[in-house]
Design a protein around this motif. Structure first.
Motif, PDB file in Angstrom:
ATOM      1  N   GLU A 302      16.910  77.699 103.113  1.00 58.43           N
ATOM      2  CA  GLU A 302      17.522  76.470 103.621  1.00 58.43           C
ATOM      3  C   GLU A 302      18.162  76.670 104.997  1.00 58.43           C
ATOM      4  OE1 GLU A 302      21.228  73.700 102.233  1.00 58.43           O
ATOM      5  OE2 GLU A 302      19.923  74.446 100.638  1.00 58.43           O
ATOM      6  N   ILE A 303      18.778  77.852 105.209  1.00 52.77           N
ATOM      7  CA  ILE A 303      19.459  78.085 106.493  1.00 52.77           C
ATOM      8  C   ILE A 303      18.538  78.721 107.537  1.00 52.77           C
ATOM      9  CG2 ILE A 303      21.736  78.232 105.415  1.00 52.77           C
ATOM     10  CD1 ILE A 303      21.606  81.271 105.760  1.00 52.77           C
ATOM     11  N   GLY A 304      17.271  78.985 107.148  1.00 49.88           N
ATOM     12  CA  GLY A 304      16.292  79.375 108.165  1.00 49.88           C
ATOM     13  C   GLY A 304      15.951  80.846 108.256  1.00 49.88           C
ATOM     14  N   ILE A 305      15.888  81.546 107.129  1.00 53.04           N
ATOM     15  CA  ILE A 305      15.554  82.975 107.187  1.00 53.04           C
ATOM     16  C   ILE A 305      14.146  83.199 107.730  1.00 53.04           C
ATOM     17  CG2 ILE A 305      14.701  83.142 104.795  1.00 53.04           C
ATOM     18  CD1 ILE A 305      16.004  85.984 104.760  1.00 53.04           C
ATOM     19  N   THR A 306      13.247  82.248 107.528  1.00 51.85           N
ATOM     20  CA  THR A 306      11.868  82.438 107.991  1.00 51.85           C
ATOM     21  C   THR A 306      11.727  82.281 109.499  1.00 51.85           C
ATOM     22  OG1 THR A 306      11.375  80.108 107.554  1.00 51.85           O
ATOM     23  CG2 THR A 306      10.852  81.684 105.800  1.00 51.85           C
ATOM     24  N   THR A 307      12.716  81.657 110.138  1.00 56.00           N
ATOM     25  CA  THR A 307      12.614  81.423 111.589  1.00 56.00           C
ATOM     26  C   THR A 307      13.667  82.161 112.416  1.00 56.00           C
ATOM     27  OG1 THR A 307      13.962  79.414 111.333  1.00 56.00           O
ATOM     28  CG2 THR A 307      11.559  79.150 111.287  1.00 56.00           C
ATOM     29  N   THR A 308      14.707  82.669 111.772  1.00 53.80           N
ATOM     30  CA  THR A 308      15.743  83.376 112.536  1.00 53.80           C
ATOM     31  C   THR A 308      15.155  84.627 113.189  1.00 53.80           C
ATOM     32  OG1 THR A 308      17.988  84.294 112.473  1.00 53.80           O
ATOM     33  CG2 THR A 308      16.566  84.820 110.612  1.00 53.80           C
ATOM     34  N   GLU A 309      15.695  85.008 114.335  1.00 52.27           N
ATOM     35  CA  GLU A 309      15.185  86.188 115.032  1.00 52.27           C
ATOM     36  C   GLU A 309      15.815  87.478 114.536  1.00 52.27           C
ATOM     37  OE1 GLU A 309      14.892  85.986 119.248  1.00 52.27           O
ATOM     38  OE2 GLU A 309      13.868  84.058 119.229  1.00 52.27           O
ATOM     39  N   SER A 310      16.930  87.380 113.823  1.00 53.27           N
ATOM     40  CA  SER A 310      17.544  88.597 113.272  1.00 53.27           C
ATOM     41  C   SER A 310      18.372  88.275 112.038  1.00 53.27           C
ATOM     42  CB  SER A 310      18.420  89.293 114.327  1.00 53.27           C
ATOM     43  OG  SER A 310      19.488  88.458 114.736  1.00 53.27           O
ATOM     44  N   LEU A 311      18.500  89.277 111.180  1.00 53.74           N
ATOM     45  CA  LEU A 311      19.313  89.155 109.972  1.00 53.74           C
ATOM     46  C   LEU A 311      20.074  90.458 109.772  1.00 53.74           C
ATOM     47  CD1 LEU A 311      19.124  87.471 106.759  1.00 53.74           C
ATOM     48  CD2 LEU A 311      18.759  89.899 106.460  1.00 53.74           C
ATOM     49  N   VAL A 312      21.360  90.341 109.447  1.00 54.28           N
ATOM     50  CA  VAL A 312      22.189  91.527 109.198  1.00 54.28           C
ATOM     51  C   VAL A 312      22.917  91.342 107.871  1.00 54.28           C
ATOM     52  CG1 VAL A 312      23.984  93.050 110.073  1.00 54.28           C
ATOM     53  CG2 VAL A 312      22.540  91.797 111.689  1.00 54.28           C
ATOM     54  N   PRO A 313      22.501  92.069 106.818  1.00 60.44           N
ATOM     55  CA  PRO A 313      23.216  92.001 105.542  1.00 60.44           C
ATOM     56  C   PRO A 313      24.469  92.879 105.581  1.00 60.44           C
ATOM     57  CG  PRO A 313      20.944  92.837 105.287  1.00 60.44           C
ATOM     58  CD  PRO A 313      21.311  92.933 106.716  1.00 60.44           C
ATOM     59  N   LEU A 314      25.624  92.253 105.372  1.00 59.66           N
ATOM     60  CA  LEU A 314      26.913  92.961 105.403  1.00 59.66           C
ATOM     61  C   LEU A 314      27.710  92.615 104.144  1.00 59.66           C
ATOM     62  CD1 LEU A 314      27.954  92.329 109.132  1.00 59.66           C
ATOM     63  CD2 LEU A 314      27.014  94.431 108.185  1.00 59.66           C
ATOM     64  N   THR A 315      27.045  92.689 102.980  1.00 55.62           N
ATOM     65  CA  THR A 315      27.698  92.239 101.753  1.00 55.62           C
ATOM     66  C   THR A 315      28.746  93.211 101.228  1.00 55.62           C
ATOM     67  OG1 THR A 315      26.117  93.306 100.248  1.00 55.62           O
ATOM     68  CG2 THR A 315      25.574  91.082 101.061  1.00 55.62           C
ATOM     69  N   GLY A 316      28.701  94.462 101.673  1.00 61.53           N
ATOM     70  CA  GLY A 316      29.610  95.465 101.104  1.00 61.53           C
ATOM     71  C   GLY A 316      28.994  96.189  99.918  1.00 61.53           C
ATOM     72  N   ILE A 317      27.850  95.685  99.428  1.00 59.64           N
ATOM     73  CA  ILE A 317      27.138  96.344  98.320  1.00 59.64           C
ATOM     74  C   ILE A 317      25.795  96.821  98.853  1.00 59.64           C
ATOM     75  CG2 ILE A 317      26.172  96.033  95.996  1.00 59.64           C
ATOM     76  CD1 ILE A 317      28.222  93.735  95.628  1.00 59.64           C
ATOM     77  N   ASP A 318      25.598  98.134  98.904  1.00 61.14           N
ATOM     78  CA  ASP A 318      24.397  98.700  99.524  1.00 61.14           C
ATOM     79  C   ASP A 318      23.115  98.147  98.914  1.00 61.14           C
ATOM     80  OD1 ASP A 318      26.050 100.196 101.095  1.00 61.14           O
ATOM     81  OD2 ASP A 318      25.712 102.090 100.054  1.00 61.14           O
ATOM     82  N   GLU A 319      23.092  98.040  97.577  1.00 58.79           N
ATOM     83  CA  GLU A 319      21.869  97.575  96.910  1.00 58.79           C
ATOM     84  C   GLU A 319      21.504  96.155  97.341  1.00 58.79           C
ATOM     85  OE1 GLU A 319      23.714 100.800  94.517  1.00 58.79           O
ATOM     86  OE2 GLU A 319      24.462  98.965  95.457  1.00 58.79           O
ATOM     87  N   GLU A 320      22.503  95.300  97.476  1.00 56.25           N
ATOM     88  CA  GLU A 320      22.237  93.933  97.934  1.00 56.25           C
ATOM     89  C   GLU A 320      21.740  93.924  99.372  1.00 56.25           C
ATOM     90  OE1 GLU A 320      25.452  91.216  97.389  1.00 56.25           O
ATOM     91  OE2 GLU A 320      25.306  91.210  95.200  1.00 56.25           O
ATOM     92  N   ASN A 321      22.358  94.746 100.210  1.00 59.21           N
ATOM     93  CA  ASN A 321      21.921  94.824 101.610  1.00 59.21           C
ATOM     94  C   ASN A 321      20.466  95.262 101.707  1.00 59.21           C
ATOM     95  OD1 ASN A 321      24.486  94.076 102.418  1.00 59.21           O
ATOM     96  ND2 ASN A 321      25.144  96.144 102.932  1.00 59.21           N
ATOM     97  N   ILE A 322      20.094  96.252 100.902  1.00 57.98           N
ATOM     98  CA  ILE A 322      18.720  96.760 100.933  1.00 57.98           C
ATOM     99  C   ILE A 322      17.738  95.699 100.435  1.00 57.98           C
ATOM    100  CG2 ILE A 322      17.140  98.452  99.864  1.00 57.98           C
ATOM    101  CD1 ILE A 322      19.581 100.425  99.929  1.00 57.98           C
ATOM    102  N   MET A 323      18.083  95.016  99.335  1.00 55.02           N
ATOM    103  CA  MET A 323      17.198  93.977  98.799  1.00 55.02           C
ATOM    104  C   MET A 323      17.032  92.828  99.802  1.00 55.02           C
ATOM    105  SD  MET A 323      15.997  95.060  96.032  1.00 55.02           S
ATOM    106  CE  MET A 323      15.161  93.564  95.505  1.00 55.02           C
ATOM    107  N   LEU A 324      18.100  92.442 100.469  1.00 57.37           N
ATOM    108  CA  LEU A 324      18.015  91.385 101.480  1.00 57.37           C
ATOM    109  C   LEU A 324      17.123  91.813 102.644  1.00 57.37           C
ATOM    110  CD1 LEU A 324      21.729  90.198 101.486  1.00 57.37           C
ATOM    111  CD2 LEU A 324      19.747  88.710 101.112  1.00 57.37           C
TER     112      LEU A 324
END
Length: 464
Positions: A302-324
């Motif tokens: 909905e917020i545009g992950i398919t079109t954004t030029e960059s993504l940075v996962p900073l959830t604090g949980i390594d496993e979630e960051n890796i999956m994202l």
């Protein structure tokens, strides 16, 4: 009150006290003890401290690091450097203040709160801090450098920002594949130097006959503007990312968003806590703050992950960051930078081919270790910057060279250098020189050395 591990016999290194044995504290204990220093550790948690003293040959004291009695028990009077890395900024600053008043040591504090970080110069001066380091802010700076040059896996500044070390992976069919280093040196005319190459798990400091191949991960050093020119000339995209989705709204997200907005990058932050969203809306009025679950495929689409030029996962949980990261690589062409907090599974993480990975604990420990090494060097030299490459198998160290150093005013070709070592760059009053054999190092220069040797404390260590 206190608990002993095995105490090192004096090794000729420094006496270093570490207050707080969380992830950063443990990393420092591991790496500084390997470098031959005598370590004492203070922590309120007896079980955690016992684990440290069983794993390492260090001296442990259970208690509050801001207590004079505890610091005295841990040997503050003979301590050369105290490093406070507890989870509390206030406790770290208080530990340093008490240590400064009760001993004769240099003090370093980890401080993560934005309010304190903005008063860094004032606090350093008033509390007598040798260093005040913020892991989240340093991680955000590292990530922003990568998004400025998205082709890169990593970008590290040297020579006070005048030069940078860039790490890239050579794709199949790139014009650099099949070329020898000696031929590249002629083509590049001293603008760029390839310092290290990783191939099939092995790391090389390449000589002139080394031939580049597809899949190689190369690190090169160049003056700031020349690095981008080199990449563009050889078929790499060099434009900075124009948009970024940050998943997680913690301190690192705040620091990163603030930096990206300054660079003209549009930012969306996804955070699941409503109160934090409200705080971020006030702190970052130019960012779009989305209240929701950042791991939800529906929300990300909905917020545009398919079109954004960059993504940075900073959830604090390594496993979630890796999956994202893995999900983003599957559904988009976004440049993804993954922050990893745990540093015990680097081999497994490397096999996942995540691309750019940032470890705040490494960034923190490397800055501190560079400071410690500079304290054991001669009076004529000092370490300005140090980074490790390729899982600590390569060190890149920037030395300030004194006038009396034995390496000055001699052509590099005449110096008897150790094997597996490159003099990669000379900074002379802001002018960056990628040196050849006839160049000479002068007193006052800063010199960047890249080597698979470890433990250099002094520029003279480069000599056989």
């Amino acid at each position: 009150m206190f608990q002993k591990g095995k105490k090192n016999p004096h090794s000729g290194g420094l006496n270093i006290m570490i207050v707080g044995c969380g992830k950063v504290g443990m990393t420092l204990v591991d790496r500084l003890s390997k470098e031959g220093h005598d370590i004492s550790v203070v922590d309120k948690n007896a079980a955690r401290l016992q684990s440290v003293t069983h794993m390492h040959d260090v001296y442990g004291v259970v208690g509050n690091g801001a207590s004079f009695t505890v610091l005295k028990e841990a040997g503050i009077e003979n301590t050369d450097i105290l490093i406070s890395v507890t989870d509390s900024d206030e406790l770290n600053l208080l530990c340093c203040l008490v240590a400064k008043r009760s001993g004769h040591c240099e003090v370093i504090a980890r401080v993560r709160t934005p309010d304190y970080s903005e008063e860094k110069a004032y606090l350093k001066e008033k509390l007598g801090l040798a260093m005040m380091i913020n892991p989240e802010q340093e991680a955000a700076n590292a990530i922003s450098r990568i998004l400025y040059m998205p082709t890169a896996l990593e970008v590290a500044p040297f020579a006070r920002g005048h030069a940078e070390m860039v790490r890239i992976k050579l794709p199949q069919g790139n014009v650099l594949t099949g070329k020898k280093i000696a031929d590249l040196v002629k083509e590049l005319s001293g603008a760029v130097l390839i310092c290290a190459v990783e191939r099939s798990g092995k790391v090389y400091i390449p000589g002139g006959d080394f031939e580049l191949a597809a899949g190689d991960v190369i690190s090169f050093i160049a003056p700031v503007r020349d690095g981008r020119k080199f990449l563009k000339k050889n078929g790499f995209q060099t434009h900075q990312a124009k948009s970024c989705i940050i998943v997680g709204g913690g301190r690192a997200a705040y620091y990163l968003a603030k930096r990206l907005i300054e660079l003209g990058i549009s930012v969306q932050i996804v955070e699941n806590k409503k109160e934090r969203c409200e705080e971020l809306s006030v702190l970052l009025p130019q960012a779009i703050i989305v209240n929701g679950d950042g791991t939800s495929e529906e929300l990300l689409n909905e917020i545009g992950i398919t079109t954004t030029e960059s993504l940075v996962p900073l959830t604090g949980i390594d496993e979630e960051n890796i999956m994202l990261t893995l999900y983003a690589k599957e559904v988009s062409n976004a440049k993804v930078v993954t922050k990893i907090n745990r540093i015990t599974y680097t081999g497994v993480i490397d096999q996942l081919d995540l691309g750019s990975v940032v470890y705040p604990k490494y960034i923190t420990s490397e800055a501190i270790i560079a400071f410690v090494r500079s304290k054991t060097a001669t009076m004529n030299n000092n370490i300005e910057t140090m980074i490790h490459l390729f899982d600590e198998r390569v060190e890149a160290i920037e030395f300030v060279v004194g006038d009396q150093s034995p390496i000055v005013n001699l052509p590099l070709a005449q110096l008897k250098l150790k094997k597996n070592l490159l003099v990669a760059c000379i900074n002379r009053d802001g002018k960056i020189i990628i040196p050849g054999g006839n160049d000479k190092i002068q007193g006052g220069d800063t010199v960047i050395i890249v080597t698979t040797n470890t433990g250099f404390h002094d520029i003279e260590d480069i000599l056989r």
